[in-house]
Design a protein around this motif. Sequence first.
Motif, PDB file in Angstrom:
ATOM      1  N   ALA A   1       0.828  -1.206   0.000  1.00  0.00           N
ATOM      2  CA  ALA A   1       0.000   0.000   0.000  1.00  0.00           C
ATOM      3  C   ALA A   1       0.866   1.261   0.000  1.00  0.00           C
ATOM      4  CB  ALA A   1      -0.940  -0.007   1.199  1.00  0.00           C
ATOM      5  N   GLU A   2       2.000   1.183   0.668  1.00  0.00           N
ATOM      6  CA  GLU A   2       2.915   2.325   0.744  1.00  0.00           C
ATOM      7  C   GLU A   2       3.989   2.264  -0.343  1.00  0.00           C
ATOM      8  OE1 GLU A   2       2.709   4.959   2.738  1.00  0.00           O
ATOM      9  OE2 GLU A   2       0.837   4.162   3.600  1.00  0.00           O
ATOM     10  N   ASN A   3       3.980   1.186  -1.149  1.00  0.00           N
ATOM     11  CA  ASN A   3       5.005   1.014  -2.189  1.00  0.00           C
ATOM     12  C   ASN A   3       6.415   1.078  -1.609  1.00  0.00           C
ATOM     13  OD1 ASN A   3       3.555   0.439  -4.508  1.00  0.00           O
ATOM     14  ND2 ASN A   3       4.371   2.163  -5.664  1.00  0.00           N
ATOM     15  N   THR A   4       6.604   0.448  -0.471  1.00  0.00           N
ATOM     16  CA  THR A   4       7.883   0.520   0.226  1.00  0.00           C
ATOM     17  C   THR A   4       8.285  -0.857   0.738  1.00  0.00           C
ATOM     18  OG1 THR A   4       7.421   2.789   0.914  1.00  0.00           O
ATOM     19  CG2 THR A   4       9.159   1.621   2.101  1.00  0.00           C
ATOM     20  N   VAL A   5       9.573  -1.137   0.647  1.00  0.00           N
ATOM     21  CA  VAL A   5      10.151  -2.358   1.207  1.00  0.00           C
ATOM     22  C   VAL A   5      11.134  -1.940   2.293  1.00  0.00           C
ATOM     23  CG1 VAL A   5      11.612  -4.353   0.723  1.00  0.00           C
ATOM     24  CG2 VAL A   5       9.836  -3.690  -0.902  1.00  0.00           C
ATOM     25  N   TYR A   6      11.154  -2.702   3.368  1.00  0.00           N
ATOM     26  CA  TYR A   6      12.010  -2.381   4.501  1.00  0.00           C
ATOM     27  C   TYR A   6      13.033  -3.491   4.729  1.00  0.00           C
ATOM     28  CZ  TYR A   6       8.233   0.899   5.389  1.00  0.00           C
ATOM     29  OH  TYR A   6       7.311   1.892   5.257  1.00  0.00           O
ATOM     30  N   LEU A   7      14.194  -3.082   5.194  1.00  0.00           N
ATOM     31  CA  LEU A   7      15.235  -4.015   5.606  1.00  0.00           C
ATOM     32  C   LEU A   7      15.606  -3.683   7.039  1.00  0.00           C
ATOM     33  CD1 LEU A   7      17.388  -6.167   5.258  1.00  0.00           C
ATOM     34  CD2 LEU A   7      18.841  -4.468   4.119  1.00  0.00           C
ATOM     35  N   GLN A   8      15.220  -4.559   7.953  1.00  0.00           N
ATOM     36  CA  GLN A   8      15.576  -4.387   9.359  1.00  0.00           C
ATOM     37  C   GLN A   8      16.859  -5.164   9.618  1.00  0.00           C
ATOM     38  OE1 GLN A   8      14.038  -2.531  11.879  1.00  0.00           O
ATOM     39  NE2 GLN A   8      15.884  -3.087  13.030  1.00  0.00           N
ATOM     40  N   MET A   9      17.884  -4.459  10.073  1.00  0.00           N
ATOM     41  CA  MET A   9      19.187  -5.061  10.315  1.00  0.00           C
ATOM     42  C   MET A   9      19.505  -4.969  11.789  1.00  0.00           C
ATOM     43  SD  MET A   9      21.312  -3.647   7.016  1.00  0.00           S
ATOM     44  CE  MET A   9      21.351  -1.967   7.594  1.00  0.00           C
ATOM     45  N   ASN A  10      19.665  -6.108  12.428  1.00  0.00           N
ATOM     46  CA  ASN A  10      20.007  -6.179  13.840  1.00  0.00           C
ATOM     47  C   ASN A  10      21.357  -6.861  14.017  1.00  0.00           C
ATOM     48  OD1 ASN A  10      17.432  -5.079  14.480  1.00  0.00           O
ATOM     49  ND2 ASN A  10      16.522  -7.130  14.501  1.00  0.00           N
ATOM     50  N   SER A  11      21.928  -6.693  15.199  1.00  0.00           N
ATOM     51  CA  SER A  11      23.211  -7.329  15.520  1.00  0.00           C
ATOM     52  C   SER A  11      24.238  -7.077  14.425  1.00  0.00           C
ATOM     53  CB  SER A  11      23.021  -8.838  15.739  1.00  0.00           C
ATOM     54  OG  SER A  11      22.081  -9.092  16.755  1.00  0.00           O
ATOM     55  N   LEU A  12      24.353  -5.848  14.027  1.00  0.00           N
ATOM     56  CA  LEU A  12      25.234  -5.515  12.917  1.00  0.00           C
ATOM     57  C   LEU A  12      26.692  -5.773  13.247  1.00  0.00           C
ATOM     58  CD1 LEU A  12      23.347  -2.372  11.700  1.00  0.00           C
ATOM     59  CD2 LEU A  12      23.998  -4.279  10.240  1.00  0.00           C
ATOM     60  N   LYS A  13      27.428  -6.182  12.213  1.00  0.00           N
ATOM     61  CA  LYS A  13      28.841  -6.500  12.328  1.00  0.00           C
ATOM     62  C   LYS A  13      29.632  -5.599  11.379  1.00  0.00           C
ATOM     63  CE  LYS A  13      27.651 -11.399  12.949  1.00  0.00           C
ATOM     64  NZ  LYS A  13      27.867 -12.776  12.415  1.00  0.00           N
ATOM     65  N   PRO A  14      30.920  -5.395  11.654  1.00  0.00           N
ATOM     66  CA  PRO A  14      31.728  -4.580  10.725  1.00  0.00           C
ATOM     67  C   PRO A  14      31.679  -5.113   9.290  1.00  0.00           C
ATOM     68  CG  PRO A  14      32.886  -4.854  12.791  1.00  0.00           C
ATOM     69  CD  PRO A  14      31.659  -5.724  12.876  1.00  0.00           C
ATOM     70  N   GLU A  15      31.579  -6.407   9.118  1.00  0.00           N
ATOM     71  CA  GLU A  15      31.533  -6.973   7.766  1.00  0.00           C
ATOM     72  C   GLU A  15      30.209  -6.710   7.050  1.00  0.00           C
ATOM     73  OE1 GLU A  15      32.325  -8.593  10.598  1.00  0.00           O
ATOM     74  OE2 GLU A  15      31.548 -10.653  10.592  1.00  0.00           O
ATOM     75  N   ASP A  16      29.231  -6.118   7.737  1.00  0.00           N
ATOM     76  CA  ASP A  16      27.988  -5.699   7.080  1.00  0.00           C
ATOM     77  C   ASP A  16      28.138  -4.339   6.399  1.00  0.00           C
ATOM     78  OD1 ASP A  16      26.214  -7.049   9.877  1.00  0.00           O
ATOM     79  OD2 ASP A  16      26.427  -7.958   7.885  1.00  0.00           O
ATOM     80  N   THR A  17      29.266  -3.694   6.587  1.00  0.00           N
ATOM     81  CA  THR A  17      29.502  -2.389   5.975  1.00  0.00           C
ATOM     82  C   THR A  17      29.444  -2.483   4.458  1.00  0.00           C
ATOM     83  OG1 THR A  17      30.842  -1.586   7.818  1.00  0.00           O
ATOM     84  CG2 THR A  17      31.227  -0.573   5.671  1.00  0.00           C
ATOM     85  N   GLY A  18      28.777  -1.511   3.855  1.00  0.00           N
ATOM     86  CA  GLY A  18      28.715  -1.482   2.399  1.00  0.00           C
ATOM     87  C   GLY A  18      27.616  -0.562   1.915  1.00  0.00           C
ATOM     88  N   ASN A  19      27.531  -0.432   0.599  1.00  0.00           N
ATOM     89  CA  ASN A  19      26.439   0.324  -0.022  1.00  0.00           C
ATOM     90  C   ASN A  19      25.296  -0.656  -0.300  1.00  0.00           C
ATOM     91  OD1 ASN A  19      25.266   2.683  -1.141  1.00  0.00           O
ATOM     92  ND2 ASN A  19      25.761   1.968  -3.197  1.00  0.00           N
ATOM     93  N   TYR A  20      24.146  -0.374   0.265  1.00  0.00           N
ATOM     94  CA  TYR A  20      22.997  -1.265   0.158  1.00  0.00           C
ATOM     95  C   TYR A  20      22.057  -0.735  -0.904  1.00  0.00           C
ATOM     96  CZ  TYR A  20      24.319  -3.985   4.229  1.00  0.00           C
ATOM     97  OH  TYR A  20      24.976  -4.832   5.107  1.00  0.00           O
TER      98      TYR A  20
END
Length: 129
Positions: A75-94
Amino acid sequence: QVQLVESGGGLVQPGGSLRLSCAVSGSTLGRYAIGWLRQAPGKEREGVLCITSSDGSTYYADSVKGRFTISRDNAENTVYLQMNSLKPEDTGNYLCAGAKEYNSGSSFPEDFYRYLEVWGEGTLVTVSS
């Protein structure tokens, strides 16, 4: 013409959380499977996770299982990405990306790459203390 615009990136400490958004315009979100890809400096692009348009099935890379969650609000034309317990190796352009022909039962990320049609500029996530 369909456009995808990401937001929500930033600097976060290891163990922290972020929620990214992908706003879709120019088309109906419900027509597309939407995935998140990430590109870290000096590394290959990685398919992180995706959600299908047909039945909302989700597929995750092993590196983010149990930590990341994808959801969509048609309905909102939106997708969400919830990221928890983030690690340094998660760094990047998403980047969020759309694939109309990708359906449940297809392989991820191989088939998602094959059917990829559109993607955004990305939002930068930095995980560092």
